[in-house]
Design an enzyme around this catalytic site. Structure first.
Site, PDB file in Angstrom:
ATOM      1  N   ASP A  95     -46.152  -5.954  16.164  1.00 34.76           N
ATOM      2  CA  ASP A  95     -47.311  -6.562  16.796  1.00 34.76           C
ATOM      3  C   ASP A  95     -48.442  -5.548  16.756  1.00 34.76           C
ATOM      4  OD1 ASP A  95     -49.113  -7.950  18.323  1.00 34.76           O
ATOM      5  OD2 ASP A  95     -48.119  -7.504  20.227  1.00 34.76           O
ATOM      6  N   ASP A  97     -52.167  -5.117  17.981  1.00 35.08           N
ATOM      7  CA  ASP A  97     -53.084  -5.758  18.909  1.00 35.08           C
ATOM      8  C   ASP A  97     -54.277  -4.839  19.092  1.00 35.08           C
ATOM      9  OD1 ASP A  97     -54.235  -6.532  21.571  1.00 35.08           O
ATOM     10  OD2 ASP A  97     -52.584  -7.979  21.471  1.00 35.08           O
ATOM     11  N   ASP A 297     -47.439  -2.157  18.819  1.00 36.64           N
ATOM     12  CA  ASP A 297     -46.932  -2.209  20.186  1.00 36.64           C
ATOM     13  C   ASP A 297     -45.429  -1.952  20.093  1.00 36.64           C
ATOM     14  OD1 ASP A 297     -45.815  -2.877  22.589  1.00 36.64           O
ATOM     15  OD2 ASP A 297     -47.043  -4.676  22.893  1.00 36.64           O
TER      16      ASP A 297
END
Ligand code: SF4
Ligand SMILES: [Zn+2]
Lengths: 392, 346
Positions: A95, A97, A297
């Site tokens: 992920d 972000d 992440d």
């Protein structure tokens, strides 16, 4: 007055109903745990199993969930309690972000909301509402086009490491816009499917350069700086050493690495090292490391029981799709991930900064009735910045 | 395909071949009480008692050596002491490591490593920054093999990783092999049924069983108010694991500062499988400034410990910068140090 959740649920249901053919279940659906968030009451339903794509489509149209998730892991019995089901492996997932990126002013537009007097601000002094003095402030943020472009670079570098260093075939990698602030990458059917949490921790430390000590093999030896050019890694080296070297030449020495040969690069290094101290070099290399590490992440990558947003479903906080990306260079998140129509709808906007969707610019608005295309109306309502005044 | 010679079996007696070979001899435990096995028993005593089983070869015939290994395994099992099993496994693994390190014939070395580790091992030829890499193994195999090695050096982020392979220097691969040998021997003995040892050999079991338990510091005086980084090391010692050089250095400086005597500290280390009293005593006294440069070493600060991968900071550390400043407030509970993952997070 129309209830916001009622409006959104109807809109989401209509979207799923009209676009049901675009839904494509993740592979090995019956082995995954499904979870979803309902609009009202807002509740997370977990441990759901779906036998086939038909059941998934039925769930989307029937429940019109605010968000839908699937486990990255495969289980023998996904609806059993977590400790009594057999874990059979899991996709590798990443992920990226904007929240995890070094903050840049133009990457996100912030909005501060005072929960006491319900006012909205573009910035905040002393963590307090400037009208009522309350400290009960929540923030929302809207990623900008620039921010989302910036995140793409991270994905491209991540793919490079997964393929080059870990030997994962490009055909096993799928990338997505997350529907909000970033990108997701999943690796399916690779030989890493069965790796445990310890391996995933090691992998995530590898990507984020957490605990990286190889600098010592370049720096902490008894080689005087005048001789260092002889052993300094060159851009063709394997793994991080090559990347570190490449960035060092490009960003610190400032040359374009096109056609280079070893003698030339070594002579450049010799010249450069004659002008600096060990300490300077160390600082430069630390800068390089900060630049080349991948900002994933790590909680997502290392959790072997995680549930992850399902592709081609709506994100409940934006009304945008989690959208598969086939060509990252030409992909425009704020165009390609739009689910809703251009139909005009009247809404009351509490506050909205200037924002862009589908290459149209909207806002800023403050406490006013506006007629917006459905896509922008849903977007603001999902973010809690506007209230619907009519149904489409 | 390499064929293992007699000598190889003596060097690496835990290989499957040994078992097959011995099975063919058709012996029972009772046979060992016969006089003709006197030599085996002597050899077995050596294996059981010395902390470093002499690695020299050719002193005996193959049968004697292999049988002494098998007998030692049985005796160790009969003693039913886990710390003794660990010590024995460690000694045997170190002995094998010695042979691997001194193996001159690379193709034999590679073959043996493949056999020991039971994974694909590729011979490569890669050099960078004055380091030479001879072997590569798959990163999945690597992470499994290195999982018990806690130093940052073994993290894949500090390895050359390319196309799914981790590049290793010869010594590194041998080190991984040693760990694997240790685990295999340990597990094999632990999982074996407890044998019934003939009366005449019972004295061997007694020697092992009556070996003094490693002394420990009075627990309550050490364990209650130590910072997480110190506790971590003490736990490691308690569970019979080896300490890295730096861990040993740190815990020694720390305990000295807390007023422990060099003797107390040496006896604390005595439960490590690789304990050697002479060396441990020398090192502790050196750090205490009683030897060598007469310099008394300071306790490293949190920053240094962190960079050595030894900081296990939790809430109780309260932003201190030195472990000696650690004070556990009354009522504070130390939190789980391990990174925790919620099972049901999104
Ligand atoms: S913060 Fe200091 S005292 Fe606490 S665990 Fe880390 S090194 Fe030890
Ligand atoms: Zn207010």
């Amino acid at each position: 007055m129309i209830e916001k959740d009622d409006f959104l649920k109807k809109a989401f249901r209509r979207y799923y109903y009209e676009n049901i053919n675009k839904i494509c279940a993740p592979q090995r659906l019956p082995e995954r745990e499904i979870g979803y968030l309902t609009f009202y009451p807002e509740k997370m339903i977990r441990h759901v199993t779906l036998k086939n794509e038909g059941e998934l489509k039925a769930l989307l149209v029937h429940e019109a969930p605010k968000s839908v998730y699937y486990s990255t892991a495969y289980y023998d019995d996904p609806s059993a309690p977590i400790n009594s089901r057999l874990w059979k492996g899991a996709d590798l997932v990443f992920d990226i972000d904007l929240d995890h990126m070094p903050f840049k002013e133009n990457h996100m537009t912030f909005i501060y909301i005072c929960n006491s007097c319900n006012s909205f601000f573009a910035d905040l002094n002393n963590k307090r509402c400037s009208l009522c003095g309350s400290e009960k402030i929540t923030t929302a943020n809207i990623p900008t086009k620039e921010g989302l472009e910036y995140g793409k670079d991270e994905i491209i570098r991540l793919i490079d490491i997964l393929t080059e260093d870990f030997g994962i075939g490009k055909d096993k990698i799928k990338i997505y816009f997350s529907g909000k602030r970033g990108y997701h990458l999943t690796v399916e059917n690779s030989l890493y499917e069965d790796v445990d949490q310890n391996f995933r921790l090691e992998l995530s430390d590898y990507l984020t350069l957490n605990g990286f000590k190889l600098l010592n093999t370049i720096l902490n030896r008894n080689v005087p700086i005048n001789d260092l050019h002889q052993i300094f890694p060159l851009p063709h080296e394997k793994g991080w050493m090559g990347r570190l070297s490449k960035s060092f030449f490009e960003d610190i020495i400032g040359i374009k690495l096109e056609n280079w040969d070893e003698t030339y690069l070594r002579s450049l290094l010799q010249k450069y090292f004659s002008t600096i101290t060990y300490k300077d070099l160390q600082l430069s290399l630390e800068k390089v490391i900060d630049k080349i590490k991948i900002r994933i992440d790590t909680n997502v990558t290392t959790d072997i029981h995680r549930i992850f947003r399902m592709p081609e479903t709506l994100h409940g906080e934006t009304g945008l799709l989690k959208k598969r990306i086939t060509n990252i260079d030409t992909f425009h998140p704020l165009v390609d991930a739009i689910a809703f129509s251009q139909e005009p709808i009247k809404v009351y906007v509490d506050y909205a900064p200037r924002f862009e969707l589908n290459e149209q610019i909207f806002g800023p608005y403050k406490k006013e009735e506006v007629i917006l295309p459905e896509m922008a109306a849903v977007f603001l309502i999902c973010m809690g910045l506007a209230k619907p005044l009519e149904f489409p | 395909m390499q064929i293992l010679g007699e000598e190889d079996l003596i060097k690496y007696p835990f290989l499957e071949e040994t078992r097959q070979y011995i099975a063919k001899l058709g012996l029972t435990l009772d046979d060992f009480t016969l006089n003709e096995f006197e030599k085996v028993i002597r050899r077995c005593e050596l294996r059981l008692m010395s902390s470093k089983y002499p690695p020299e070869l050719y002193t005996l015939d193959k049968d004697t050596d292999l049988l002494s290994f098998m007998l030692a395994v049985i005796i160790i099992k009969a003693s039913q002491r886990e710390d003794v099993i660990a010590r024995f496994a460690f000694n045997e693994a170190s002995r094998a490591e010695y042979f691997l390190k001194t193996e001159r014939n690379k193709s034999i070395l590679t073959y043996i490593l493949r056999r020991l580790l039971n994974i694909n091992i590729y011979e490569v030829d890669y050099a960078i920054c004055n380091e030479y890499y001879e072997y590569a193994i798959h990163v999945k195999d690597y992470v499994k093999l290195s999982s018990s090695l806690k130093s940052l050096h073994w993290k894949i982020v500090n390895k050359i990783v390319s196309n799914g392979l981790v590049y290793l220097r010869r010594q590194e691969l041998i080190r991984l092999a040693r760990d694997k040998i240790f685990q295999e021997i340990f597990k094999r003995i632990k999982d074996a049924p407890t044998p019934i040892v003939p009366q005449k050999l019972q004295y061997l079991v007694d020697i092992v069983r009556n070996r003094p338990l490693p002394k420990r510091l009075h627990e309550s005086s050490v364990l209650t108010e130590d910072p997480p980084c110190v506790k971590q090391i003490l736990d490691k010692i308690k569970s019979g694991k080896n300490l890295s050089h730096y861990e040993r250095f740190f815990i020694t400086t720390f305990l000295l500062k807390k007023g422990k005597s060099t003797e107390e500290i040496v006896s604390l280390f005595s439960s490590s499988p690789d304990f050697n009293e002479k060396i441990a005593k020398y090192q502790v006294e050196h750090i205490a400034g009683l030897r060598g440069g007469r310099k008394r070493y300071n306790v490293p600060d949190c920053k240094t410990l962190f960079s050595q991968g030894l900081c296990y900071k939790d809430d109780s550390c309260n932003n201190i910068s030195h472990p000696l400043n650690y004070k556990l407030k009354k009522g504070d509970k130390t939190l789980d140090r391990k990174r925790r993952f919620s099972k049901e997070s999104i």
